[in-house]
Design a protein around this motif. Structure first.
Motif, short mmCIF file in Angstrom:
data_model
loop_
_atom_site.label_atom_id
_atom_site.label_comp_id
_atom_site.label_asym_id
_atom_site.label_seq_id
_atom_site.Cartn_x
_atom_site.Cartn_y
_atom_site.Cartn_z
N GLY A 1 0.97 -1.20 0.23
CA GLY A 1 0.04 -0.01 -0.03
C GLY A 1 0.93 1.40 0.04
N TYR A 2 1.91 1.35 0.74
CA TYR A 2 2.93 2.42 0.89
C TYR A 2 3.58 2.53 -0.50
CZ TYR A 2 7.21 5.08 2.03
OH TYR A 2 7.87 5.97 2.04
N ALA A 3 4.24 1.68 -1.23
CA ALA A 3 4.70 1.85 -2.53
C ALA A 3 4.19 0.80 -3.38
CB ALA A 3 6.30 1.89 -2.22
N ALA A 4 3.32 0.98 -4.22
CA ALA A 4 2.72 -0.14 -5.00
C ALA A 4 3.92 -0.65 -6.30
CB ALA A 4 1.68 0.66 -5.99
N SER A 5 3.88 -1.97 -6.06
CA SER A 5 4.93 -2.66 -7.04
C SER A 5 4.87 -2.15 -8.39
CB SER A 5 5.06 -4.16 -6.58
OG SER A 5 3.70 -4.51 -7.00
N ARG B 1 -1.10 2.63 -2.70
CA ARG B 1 -2.50 2.11 -2.51
C ARG B 1 -3.20 2.17 -1.23
NH1 ARG B 1 -4.06 -2.52 -5.18
NH2 ARG B 1 -5.66 -2.49 -3.78
N LEU B 2 -3.67 3.52 -1.09
CA LEU B 2 -4.16 3.83 0.22
C LEU B 2 -5.08 2.89 1.01
CD1 LEU B 2 -4.59 7.83 -0.20
CD2 LEU B 2 -2.59 6.61 0.88
N ASP B 3 -5.80 2.21 0.24
CA ASP B 3 -6.85 1.13 0.67
C ASP B 3 -6.31 0.18 1.26
OD1 ASP B 3 -5.71 0.35 -1.76
OD2 ASP B 3 -7.56 -0.70 -2.41
N LEU B 4 -5.10 -0.06 0.75
CA LEU B 4 -4.40 -1.56 1.21
C LEU B 4 -3.57 -0.99 2.58
CD1 LEU B 4 -2.55 -3.52 -1.23
CD2 LEU B 4 -4.50 -4.04 -0.10
N ALA B 5 -3.06 0.28 2.51
CA ALA B 5 -2.44 0.72 3.65
C ALA B 5 -3.14 1.13 4.98
CB ALA B 5 -1.77 2.08 3.45
N GLU B 6 -4.52 1.53 4.60
CA GLU B 6 -5.35 1.64 5.63
C GLU B 6 -5.86 0.55 6.31
OE1 GLU B 6 -7.72 4.49 3.75
OE2 GLU B 6 -6.42 6.24 4.00
N GLU B 7 -6.16 -0.63 5.39
CA GLU B 7 -6.40 -1.99 5.81
C GLU B 7 -5.42 -2.55 6.85
OE1 GLU B 7 -8.99 -3.77 6.06
OE2 GLU B 7 -10.29 -2.52 4.84
N LEU C 1 1.59 3.93 11.36
CA LEU C 1 1.03 5.31 11.65
C LEU C 1 2.13 6.34 11.15
CD1 LEU C 1 -0.61 4.80 15.02
CD2 LEU C 1 -1.75 4.94 12.64
N LEU C 2 3.34 6.12 11.72
CA LEU C 2 4.28 7.27 11.40
C LEU C 2 4.70 7.30 9.77
CD1 LEU C 2 6.61 6.61 14.73
CD2 LEU C 2 5.40 8.63 14.09
N VAL C 3 4.73 6.34 9.19
CA VAL C 3 4.95 6.34 7.82
C VAL C 3 3.73 6.84 6.90
CG1 VAL C 3 5.59 4.85 5.69
CG2 VAL C 3 6.84 4.52 7.86
#
Length: 435
Positions: A212-216, A223-229, A255-257
């Motif tokens: 989510g942070y860095a989509a491959s 991918r904010l949806d994955l990061a938030e999940e 959270l910090l990232v």
């Protein structure tokens, strides 16, 4: 009359849409807990998923008429349980296979009341450990965690892995079959086994966040949806395992990232590196929460890898700018992290921090020391980091070559656009130096 009829029909459609939204919201929130309770009772993950889906279908039919119940999660559980019992009665083979598991579950889990108002017991921790069992591959653990605990559909999980939906459906079926055939227990490990198994659970959640942070690949950097999940799952783990400091460390790190998400891309969607980000766009309440959790993770014993990474992220987030960052402390934390959880990526990040503390030449020496590690051959941030240090040393032609290598390896379009701009700048600087 026609107009009134149309209005009535439109009103019905709106009511159905509102109920559908309510069902989806309830299912998203309760999915992991509902599934975990059904697995504990019936011992079969595939059966639990099917009857949970049938319960949602029933809700979509009944709730527009009867209204959303006071305790929708309990309604879904009662409905799903009844569907499971009906299936077992119809399917003799299934009944035989589940008989022992059913008897054991009944002893541990008294029969629910018929009114459906009972609270759902929280068995998600056992489901976490089942999905992240060491007998499963790392990718299967992540896929099953997304499907069972995050409540993503098979199509959504397939998109996260960038594979066709049919391929992911087969993978999930095979994984569930492996759990059944290997009789992988649905339980929370004992205290002695917990410390060995917990890193696998945390790694599954962290892997979801990383994608989510860095989509491959794909058009978006994040991918904010994955990061938030992943953050939601980490919060569940934190509630279920409040005494585990590494769980606090993982949630703190995420959270910090994630707090920097709004500043990580420019208006054109291109990636913005840490030194160029507008820090006023960082999420300060999220940073405050992450820092508090990082302190928990670092208190009471030797720090773990997630606690150490959270401490590094906190130093970045608390700094007023790149020059005001406490690079000596960050290097010291990386020194400890290399001892606790050595990896080429940690060594790479430490080299970059040393370059910020001691200058680009010192960092470049450290990057050259790890150049032969095969695990870095496909990691685009390694040549990108070398290119940055070479540029700072005025070796623009060499930097351009490293940027080309990074560009060949980068997957997402925002990363590629950023590297193209850096490559153009390096080539222009090299041409000027030649002239």
């Amino acid at each position: 009359m026609v107009t009134d009829g149309r209005r009535e029909h439109h009103g019905d459609e709106q009511a159905v849409a509102v109920v559908r939204t309510s069902v989806e919201a309830v299912f998203r929130e309760e999915h992991g807990r509902l599934l975990a309770t059904l697995v504990r009772r019936f011992g079969d993950l595939h059966l639990a998923e099917e009857v949970a889906a049938e319960a949602v279908e029933a809700a979509l039919r009944h709730w527009p008429v009867s209204g959303v119940p006071t305790r929708p999660g309990a309604w879904l559980l009662t409905t799903a349980r009844r569907r499971a019992v009906d299936r077992i009665r119809r399917d003799h083979n299934l009944a035989l296979r589940l008989a022992v598991l059913q008897a054991e579950a009944d002893r541990a889990d008294p029969a629910p009341s018929a009114d459906g108002d009972q609270e759902l017991p929280d068995d998600r921790l056992a489901l976490f450990f089942t999905c992240a069992h060491p007998a499963l591959t790392a990718q299967d653990r992540v896929a099953l965690t997304l499907r069972c605990l995050a409540g993503l559909t098979t199509a959504e999980v397939a998109r996260a892995f960038l594979v066709p939906e049919a391929t992911m459906a087969q993978r999930i079926v095979r994984t569930k079959r492996k759990i059944r055939d290997a009789r992988i227990p649905f339980r929370v490990p004992g205290i002695d086994e917990l410390q060995q198994r917990l890193p696998g659970v945390l790694q599954a959640v962290y892997s979801i966040f990383t994608e989510g942070y860095a989509a491959s690949s794909g058009p978006d950097l994040q991918r904010l949806d994955l990061a938030e999940e992943a953050i939601r799952l980490a919060r569940i783990l934190r509630r279920l395992l409040p005494a585990q400091r590494e769980v606090a460390g993982l949630l703190a790190l995420l959270l910090l990232v994630h707090a920097r998400r709004h500043a990580r891309t420019g208006p054109d969607g291109v990636a913005v590196l840490l030194d160029e980000q507008d820090r006023s766009r960082w999420d300060r309440p999220m940073i405050d929460e992450g820092c508090a959790l990082a302190r928990v993770a670092l208190t009471g014993g030797p720090p773990g890898p997630y606690g150490l990474q959270a401490a590094i992220a906190a130093l970045h987030d608390e700094a007023p700018d790149l020059a005001g960052t406490d690079w000596p402390q960050i290097v010291a934390l990386y020194d400890v992290l290399l001892r606790v959880a050595p990896s080429p990526v940690v060594a790479l990040n430490r080299a970059v921090a040393v370059a910020m503390r001691d200058g680009p030449a010192a960092g470049l020496v450290l990057l050259d020391d790890i150049a032969g590690d095969p695990r870095l051959r496909t990691y685009h941030l390694y040549p990108a980091s070398r290119a940055d240090l070479l540029s700072r040393l005025g070796r623009h032609a060499d930097a351009a070559g490293a940027y080309r290598q990074a560009l060949e390896l980068a997957g997402s379009e925002p990363d590629r656009d950023h590297l193209r701009r850096r490559l153009d700048a390096a080539q222009a600087a090299a041409a000027t130096a030649t002239d």
